[in-house]
Design a protein around this motif. Structure first.
Motif, mmCIF file in Angstrom:
data_model
loop_
_atom_site.group_PDB
_atom_site.id
_atom_site.type_symbol
_atom_site.label_atom_id
_atom_site.label_comp_id
_atom_site.label_asym_id
_atom_site.label_seq_id
_atom_site.Cartn_x
_atom_site.Cartn_y
_atom_site.Cartn_z
ATOM 1 N N SER A 62 0.150 5.480 0.341
ATOM 2 C CA SER A 62 1.058 5.444 -1.267
ATOM 3 C C SER A 62 2.160 4.923 -0.259
ATOM 4 O O SER A 62 2.218 3.953 -0.659
ATOM 5 C CB SER A 62 0.568 5.023 -1.952
ATOM 6 O OG SER A 62 1.292 6.315 -2.454
ATOM 7 N N LYS A 63 2.809 6.318 0.630
ATOM 8 C CA LYS A 63 3.875 6.383 0.583
ATOM 9 C C LYS A 63 4.931 5.943 1.724
ATOM 10 O O LYS A 63 6.290 5.905 1.885
ATOM 11 C CB LYS A 63 4.445 7.307 0.389
ATOM 12 C CG LYS A 63 4.374 7.950 -1.321
ATOM 13 C CD LYS A 63 5.244 6.890 -2.478
ATOM 14 C CE LYS A 63 5.667 7.385 -3.823
ATOM 15 N NZ LYS A 63 5.877 6.336 -4.640
ATOM 16 N N ASP A 66 7.197 3.483 1.880
ATOM 17 C CA ASP A 66 8.608 4.103 1.341
ATOM 18 C C ASP A 66 9.030 4.410 2.366
ATOM 19 O O ASP A 66 10.404 4.547 2.083
ATOM 20 C CB ASP A 66 8.525 3.925 0.380
ATOM 21 C CG ASP A 66 7.490 3.050 -1.039
ATOM 22 O OD1 ASP A 66 8.830 1.417 -0.580
ATOM 23 O OD2 ASP A 66 6.718 3.419 -1.891
#
Length: 114
Positions: A62-63, A66
């Motif tokens: 999920s990162k 980012d």
């Protein structure tokens, strides 16, 4: 060559400049930056980035976006609290700004990012 604001990308040689200063990017950082710049002014979804930059339809982490985005912003000198190059559109994705946003000196960073 692709030029948006003061950032220039050469997709053939995979080189990047901000003004006259060359910046070295990893392969994925370059791919992320190039894709965002190729779609400057448009909101690009995270799903689209995972599919086109990471060549996957599922989230490996999920990162992932980012982390890579943080590295790209840092190398470009784009302050995440008042970005002038890559902005986050909450709930929609990311946008490489065609023109630098005009921030007021009296406007708080949170209000400017909205």
């Amino acid at each position: 060559m692709l030029k948006v604001q003061d950032v220039t990308v050469d997709p053939v040689t995979r080189r990047v400049w901000r003004d006259d200063r060359e910046i070295v990017f990893s392969r994925k950082e370059f791919d992320l930056l190039h894709y965002l710049m190729a779609h400057a002014g448009e909101v690009v979804s995270r799903d689209d980035l995972m599919l086109t930059v990471w060549n996957t339809t599922f989230w490996t982490s999920s990162k992932t976006i980012d982390v890579h985005l943080g590295w790209v912003r840092r190398k470009l000198g784009d302050d995440p609290s008042q970005p002038t190059l890559i902005t986050t559109v909450r709930g929609a994705g990311l946008r490489f700004e065609s023109d630098a946003p005009a921030y007021s000196a009296t406007m708080p960073a949170q209000a400017a990012a909205v």
